[in-house]
Enzyme design. Sequence first.
Site: not given
Length: 742
Positions: A382, A455
């Site tokens: 991320e 995710e």
Amino acid sequence: MREIINFNTNWIFFKDWNDNIKTEKLNNGENVTLPHTVAEIPIHYFDESDICLISGYQNIFNYDKNKFKDKRVLINFEAAMVAAEVFVNGKSFGEHKGGYLPFVYDITDKLKDGDNIISVKLDSTERKDIPPFGNEIDYLCYGGIYREVQIIIVDEISIENIMITGLANQNIIGKIRIRNSKKENAKETISINLYNREYHICEIKKEITLKKDELFTDIEIDEHIDSDRIELWSIDNPRLYKLEVSLSNEDLMYVKIGFRDVKFTEEGFFLNGEKIKLIGLNRHQSFPYVGYAMPKRVQKKDADILKFDLGLNIVRSSHYPASRHFLDRCDEIGLMVFEEIPGWQHIGDKEWQKLSIENVKDMIERDFHHASIIIWGVRINESQDNHDFYKATNETSHKLDKTRQTGGVRYITGSELLEDVYTMNDFNYDGIADPIKAQKFVTKLDKNVPYMITEYIGHMFPTKMQDCEERLIEHTKRHFEVINAVAIDKNIAGSIGWCAFDYNTHYNFGSGDRICYHGVYDIFRNPKLASGVYSSQISRENKIVLEPITIYARGERAIGGVSPLMIATNCDYVEVYYRDELMAKEYPASGKYQGLIYAPVIIKMEVNIPGVSDMGWGDMKIIGYIDGKAVAEKKYLNNPSFKDLEIKADDYEINSIKEGSSWDSTRITVKAVDAIGNRLPYINEAIIIEVSGEGELMGNDNPVLEGGYYSFWVKSNNKNGSIKVTVKNKRVENKTIEIKVK
């Protein structure tokens, strides 16, 4: 010949470092066996600074110069969190930075005849110069020498590493690294032998030249094996072969390899040419109380839960390289792995980035041989784009491994694609929006590319084991919606949900009590109702699943009753009986969940089963059928009460600590149940745990049941015998089980 000495016992731990630990044999610390954590912590509301110490470890190694003449003595640390400076008799080998990968030192020249003090100064603070640190991260990195240590005795010319994997065309490819400590030019013969269990398949010999001024020489391997005894490694037939490498001086090492091809394309993921939809969950390697410090058996058990209980075909080792024991088990059982470098959102300075690139190298070199690993994660989870940095991580990966693709987990749309696979954390689904974003919307490209979701759900809908039924149902629905949407989209390789197990975190994340309740299992590895989403997709030839998504109570839902009733199952259809009268016969909702092999059954029974206003709440029975035959049954009582504590161990036999070996452990689960064995989710009474014999309890001996569950681990000591475990609650009969230790 090579000798490996396990070096895990007789360590002395000092919570505070002082320089005397380097040079003086001290006895005022704590005697510990590895793996070890610098501090055990509670489950809830602790101070995470308790695990951020600068501590010390000390051990004694007895060196016999005559016995080890013309030998080199290496020490291998499989991992220590987060920066370790190793000393031998006060002489430093420098500081190793990074808490997830091995480091090896040749300590021969610092040894003396007799006892030698080996000490480690361990900095477990969250140092800004070491990935994943530099900013806040949503997980804890527990201090300690939390993986094993070995002393390795080798000849002056020895095998350093085997980085070989097998391909479906029966080629073996990679390299073998040779250490030359002799400081002389030398000719050497490498023998590579492949075994199918005990059957010898073939031998390959290579003549090599070692140069005196090069400590390490890498020998490239690309050889064809022509044998009818080679079966391909797959998720249903995870066939492994022993690949043994030896030198003329009889130095020998081996690894287990599988032969398979893996490929992400614009059309999806292919294993050995067969298209497979990836369905998985992320896994943190942390455990209650002891963090990362769990031994081989417990690491392998996590893989078993993911594969056999949840039915997954892939796991992501978020957000760092996993234990070798976990990866070994993934190889053995056919659970594919997305393994990635340490990191979470933050990118540090140039030196930090250089260390991260080194992590890519060390990860691939350690784990190259694992058949289960299908993709390398070479981007900080991320993080923002950083062209030069991620160009370097990808180049490092491709140079080391030409057989696997790279991925880089991001959450921002339009992120630059430098990897082979666009891997995206897609948290679009909030119960209303589309379950997943369109690929081209995410990539901002005008064409499809290899694409995988890494995710989903997670922090969007944290759910505790003891939450109200409506939240548990919504949690389950959200997981069903996403995996169904992924299954329908032919251009997505698959998805890996956030996450398998709840985990401890920093105060700024999760529920404030230092836990992120993002898992489909709790922190103790007990299943929440949403786990049925995944287990219900298991082939019914392997396991029959009938998991009603309810706790069955008249007034638990806002409108009362249990309708509509969702049932996660791989049965053909179900029948519902209320007060022994057939109320409904229903088939899976395949029209709504078109992508799933086994869609859930959804039953609306407002007319037949009373709601909150009815005072005559009755028993319910659900029966699952396959080919017209009843194969599974679930019953519910109208008036459940606390009748018993069920107590069950994962293993009823574990190993004692031998000289040098690690301790062993098994999990014990306690469940509060009613008269027919159903869990009582809202009981929160305390239990007393008593452990005697050849072992000890890890954690709290007077915990409270959460969601009707409590699990704990017991660990062995250095004696054979048994561990007796008794669990008490004043409302029910005491329960005792025995674990053999041998």
